[in-house]
Enzyme design. Structure first.
Site, PDB file in Angstrom:
ATOM      1  N   ASP A  23     -18.735  39.574   8.235  1.00 29.06           N
ATOM      2  CA  ASP A  23     -18.976  38.287   8.905  1.00 29.06           C
ATOM      3  C   ASP A  23     -17.650  37.538   8.907  1.00 29.06           C
ATOM      4  O   ASP A  23     -16.675  37.975   8.282  1.00 29.06           O
ATOM      5  CB  ASP A  23     -20.051  37.485   8.139  1.00 29.06           C
ATOM      6  CG  ASP A  23     -20.315  36.117   8.760  1.00 29.06           C
ATOM      7  OD1 ASP A  23     -20.433  36.032  10.000  1.00 29.06           O
ATOM      8  OD2 ASP A  23     -20.397  35.115   8.021  1.00 29.06           O
ATOM      9  N   SER A  24     -17.646  36.393   9.549  1.00 28.89           N
ATOM     10  CA  SER A  24     -16.436  35.559   9.545  1.00 28.89           C
ATOM     11  C   SER A  24     -16.199  34.935   8.170  1.00 28.89           C
ATOM     12  O   SER A  24     -15.099  34.454   7.897  1.00 28.89           O
ATOM     13  CB  SER A  24     -16.574  34.446  10.588  1.00 28.89           C
ATOM     14  OG  SER A  24     -17.662  33.608  10.246  1.00 28.89           O
ATOM     15  N   TYR A  64     -15.681  32.258  14.011  1.00 27.15           N
ATOM     16  CA  TYR A  64     -15.744  33.116  15.195  1.00 27.15           C
ATOM     17  C   TYR A  64     -16.309  32.343  16.393  1.00 27.15           C
ATOM     18  O   TYR A  64     -15.979  32.635  17.538  1.00 27.15           O
ATOM     19  CB  TYR A  64     -16.627  34.339  14.925  1.00 27.15           C
ATOM     20  CG  TYR A  64     -15.958  35.454  14.140  1.00 27.15           C
ATOM     21  CD1 TYR A  64     -14.670  35.324  13.635  1.00 27.15           C
ATOM     22  CD2 TYR A  64     -16.640  36.653  13.925  1.00 27.15           C
ATOM     23  CE1 TYR A  64     -14.071  36.366  12.923  1.00 27.15           C
ATOM     24  CE2 TYR A  64     -16.054  37.694  13.225  1.00 27.15           C
ATOM     25  CZ  TYR A  64     -14.769  37.553  12.724  1.00 27.15           C
ATOM     26  OH  TYR A  64     -14.197  38.588  12.027  1.00 27.15           O
ATOM     27  N   GLY A  65     -17.163  31.381  16.091  1.00 26.01           N
ATOM     28  CA  GLY A  65     -17.788  30.602  17.167  1.00 26.01           C
ATOM     29  C   GLY A  65     -16.808  29.773  17.980  1.00 26.01           C
ATOM     30  O   GLY A  65     -17.169  29.227  19.017  1.00 26.01           O
ATOM     31  N   CYS A 101     -23.387  38.952  11.488  1.00 19.65           N
ATOM     32  CA  CYS A 101     -22.883  37.800  12.224  1.00 19.65           C
ATOM     33  C   CYS A 101     -23.468  37.844  13.628  1.00 19.65           C
ATOM     34  O   CYS A 101     -23.259  38.831  14.355  1.00 19.65           O
ATOM     35  CB  CYS A 101     -21.357  37.890  12.281  1.00 19.65           C
ATOM     36  SG  CYS A 101     -20.587  36.616  13.289  1.00 19.65           S
ATOM     37  N   ASN A 102     -24.201  36.820  14.000  1.00 17.65           N
ATOM     38  CA  ASN A 102     -24.792  36.778  15.352  1.00 17.65           C
ATOM     39  C   ASN A 102     -23.702  36.704  16.419  1.00 17.65           C
ATOM     40  O   ASN A 102     -23.839  37.285  17.490  1.00 17.65           O
ATOM     41  CB  ASN A 102     -25.679  35.536  15.493  1.00 17.65           C
ATOM     42  CG  ASN A 102     -26.906  35.596  14.618  1.00 17.65           C
ATOM     43  OD1 ASN A 102     -27.980  35.979  15.064  1.00 17.65           O
ATOM     44  ND2 ASN A 102     -26.759  35.228  13.364  1.00 17.65           N
ATOM     45  N   THR A 103     -22.621  35.990  16.123  1.00 16.80           N
ATOM     46  CA  THR A 103     -21.559  35.787  17.110  1.00 16.80           C
ATOM     47  C   THR A 103     -20.835  37.100  17.404  1.00 16.80           C
ATOM     48  O   THR A 103     -20.622  37.463  18.561  1.00 16.80           O
ATOM     49  CB  THR A 103     -20.561  34.724  16.594  1.00 16.80           C
ATOM     50  OG1 THR A 103     -21.299  33.572  16.186  1.00 16.80           O
ATOM     51  CG2 THR A 103     -19.559  34.341  17.647  1.00 16.80           C
ATOM     52  N   GLU A 122     -19.544  26.680   5.550  1.00 20.05           N
ATOM     53  CA  GLU A 122     -18.532  27.508   4.868  1.00 20.05           C
ATOM     54  C   GLU A 122     -17.779  26.656   3.830  1.00 20.05           C
ATOM     55  O   GLU A 122     -17.422  27.133   2.762  1.00 20.05           O
ATOM     56  CB  GLU A 122     -17.553  28.065   5.918  1.00 20.05           C
ATOM     57  CG  GLU A 122     -16.493  28.998   5.388  1.00 20.05           C
ATOM     58  CD  GLU A 122     -16.958  30.436   5.198  1.00 20.05           C
ATOM     59  OE1 GLU A 122     -17.934  30.865   5.822  1.00 20.05           O
ATOM     60  OE2 GLU A 122     -16.314  31.134   4.388  1.00 20.05           O
ATOM     61  N   CYS A 178     -27.451  31.872  13.523  1.00 18.26           N
ATOM     62  CA  CYS A 178     -26.129  32.084  12.918  1.00 18.26           C
ATOM     63  C   CYS A 178     -26.397  32.348  11.448  1.00 18.26           C
ATOM     64  O   CYS A 178     -27.208  31.632  10.826  1.00 18.26           O
ATOM     65  CB  CYS A 178     -25.259  30.838  13.099  1.00 18.26           C
ATOM     66  SG  CYS A 178     -23.770  30.808  12.059  1.00 18.26           S
ATOM     67  N   THR A 179     -25.745  33.344  10.890  1.00 15.52           N
ATOM     68  CA  THR A 179     -26.067  33.735   9.511  1.00 15.52           C
ATOM     69  C   THR A 179     -25.608  32.698   8.481  1.00 15.52           C
ATOM     70  O   THR A 179     -26.037  32.751   7.325  1.00 15.52           O
ATOM     71  CB  THR A 179     -25.466  35.113   9.180  1.00 15.52           C
ATOM     72  OG1 THR A 179     -24.049  35.079   9.425  1.00 15.52           O
ATOM     73  CG2 THR A 179     -26.116  36.202  10.010  1.00 15.52           C
ATOM     74  N   HIS A 180     -24.768  31.755   8.887  1.00 15.86           N
ATOM     75  CA  HIS A 180     -24.417  30.664   7.970  1.00 15.86           C
ATOM     76  C   HIS A 180     -25.579  29.683   7.788  1.00 15.86           C
ATOM     77  O   HIS A 180     -25.713  29.066   6.731  1.00 15.86           O
ATOM     78  CB  HIS A 180     -23.219  29.864   8.504  1.00 15.86           C
ATOM     79  CG  HIS A 180     -21.883  30.487   8.234  1.00 15.86           C
ATOM     80  ND1 HIS A 180     -21.446  31.624   8.878  1.00 15.86           N
ATOM     81  CD2 HIS A 180     -20.878  30.118   7.389  1.00 15.86           C
ATOM     82  CE1 HIS A 180     -20.222  31.924   8.451  1.00 15.86           C
ATOM     83  NE2 HIS A 180     -19.859  31.030   7.549  1.00 15.86           N
TER      84      HIS A 180
HETATM   85  N1  DGL Z   1     -21.978  33.604  10.718  1.00  8.41           N
HETATM   86  C1  DGL Z   1     -21.631  33.780  12.078  1.00  8.41           C
HETATM   87  C2  DGL Z   1     -22.820  33.930  12.984  1.00  8.41           C
HETATM   88  O1  DGL Z   1     -23.822  34.447  12.551  1.00  8.41           O
HETATM   89  C3  DGL Z   1     -20.435  33.123  12.672  1.00  8.41           C
HETATM   90  C4  DGL Z   1     -20.088  31.738  12.299  1.00  8.41           C
HETATM   91  C5  DGL Z   1     -18.707  31.414  12.821  1.00  8.41           C
HETATM   92  O2  DGL Z   1     -17.757  31.958  12.284  1.00  8.41           O
HETATM   93  O3  DGL Z   1     -18.607  30.639  13.799  1.00  8.41           O
HETATM   94  O4  DGL Z   1     -22.792  33.591  14.127  1.00  8.41           O
END
Ligand code: DGL
Length: 263
Positions: free
Chosen positions: A19-20, A51-52, A82-84, A160, A191-193
């Site tokens: 993930d990011s 990543y977003g 990570c969804n992104t 984060e 988003c996994t965060h």
């Molecule tokens: N955790 C990530 C997701 O699921 C990305 C968050 C990010 O870095 O913007 O989308």
């Protein structure tokens, strides 16, 4: 990250997860629950986060590089936690590395629609909601349910940085939900965060609205794919987790300890 050159994998090879940053740890926690015998290598790309806020091409390039390094370290499967990165890069990763299963993380709109919700709010990064893969997911998995996609720039970074329930995030979330009151009957954390701030999100959503995330579904899919390829770890083994990062891997490991104790 230092990679060795072999591509040989066996049942005792590790599973790569990335993930990011710390968001993918919500997926890793489910993976270790249902696959306790597996060894995992978790990579948090904090130097390139969020990543977003990157372009499609930048996310694809980083995802391919990380997958290549994890495979070089002997990974028998990769979980894109990570969804992104899934939205922007999972197809490119599968094309580049067809020799191993690559499992993505998608917003859990299907479980929400299957549970009978008619107006589903999806919170995700700006990249995820803009990707064609996301529109295709909604068209194929949500039937006649209405899906309201809400990009949340900056939310993953806030989480984060540890703002999971304080005034900063509560104000941000109030701003997101205020114009949407009464318009949704379920929330999907795309988003996994975001599950790391589930309590604050649930409260901002109205308290009694069901909240879905994709971590358990992704872990189940990973388990199916790993055992389907005949690569499940021997059942008498006690699995391990190793943390790597483009930033501070120790910090990610400590964060993981924290969320495992909380759960
Ligand atoms: N955790 C990530 C997701 O699921 C990305 C968050 C990010 O870095 O913007 O989308």
């Amino acid at each position: 990250m230092t990679a060795n050159k072999t591509n040989d994998v066996s049942a005792s090879s590790p599973v790569g997860v990335f993930d990011s940053g710390v968001g993918g740890l919500t997926v890793l926690r489910e993976l270790t629950r249902i696959l306790p015998c597996e060894d995992f290598i978790y990579y948090g790309d904090v130097k390139n986060a969020p990543y977003g806020a990157l372009s499609h091409d930048e996310i694809r390039r980083r995802s391919l590089e990380i997958a290549g390094e994890l495979i070089g370290m002997g990974a028998k499967a990769i979980v894109v936690a990570c969804n992104t990165a899934t939205a922007a890069a999972v197809e490119a990763m599968r094309a580049a590395y067809p020799q191993i299963p690559i499992i993505g993380t998608e917003p859990a709109v299907k479980p929400a629609a299957d549970a009978g919700h008619r107006h589903i709010l999806v919170l995700a990064t700006p990249v995820t909601v803009a990707e064609e893969r996301f529109s295709a997911l909604i068209h194929s998995r949500c039937g006649t349910a209405e899906v309201i996609a809400v990009p949340c720039p900056g939310l993953a970074t806030m989480i984060e940085e540890g703002h999971t329930s304080d005034e900063l995030i509560c104000k941000y979330l109030d701003g997101i939900f205020a114009p949407l009151r009464g318009k949704f009957d379920a929330v999907v954390l795309g988003c996994t965060h975001y599950p790391l701030a589930r309590v604050a999100i649930s409260r901002a959503a109205g308290g009694d609205i069901p909240v879905y995330d994709g971590a358990a579904g992704t872990a189940r899919q990973a388990a199916r794919r790993i055992s389907g390829s005949g690569l499940g770890a021997p059942g008498d083994k006690h699995g391990s987790v190793r943390f790597l990062s483009s930033g501070d891997a120790g910090k990610i490991g400590a964060f993981y300890e924290g969320i495992c104790h909380e759960a």
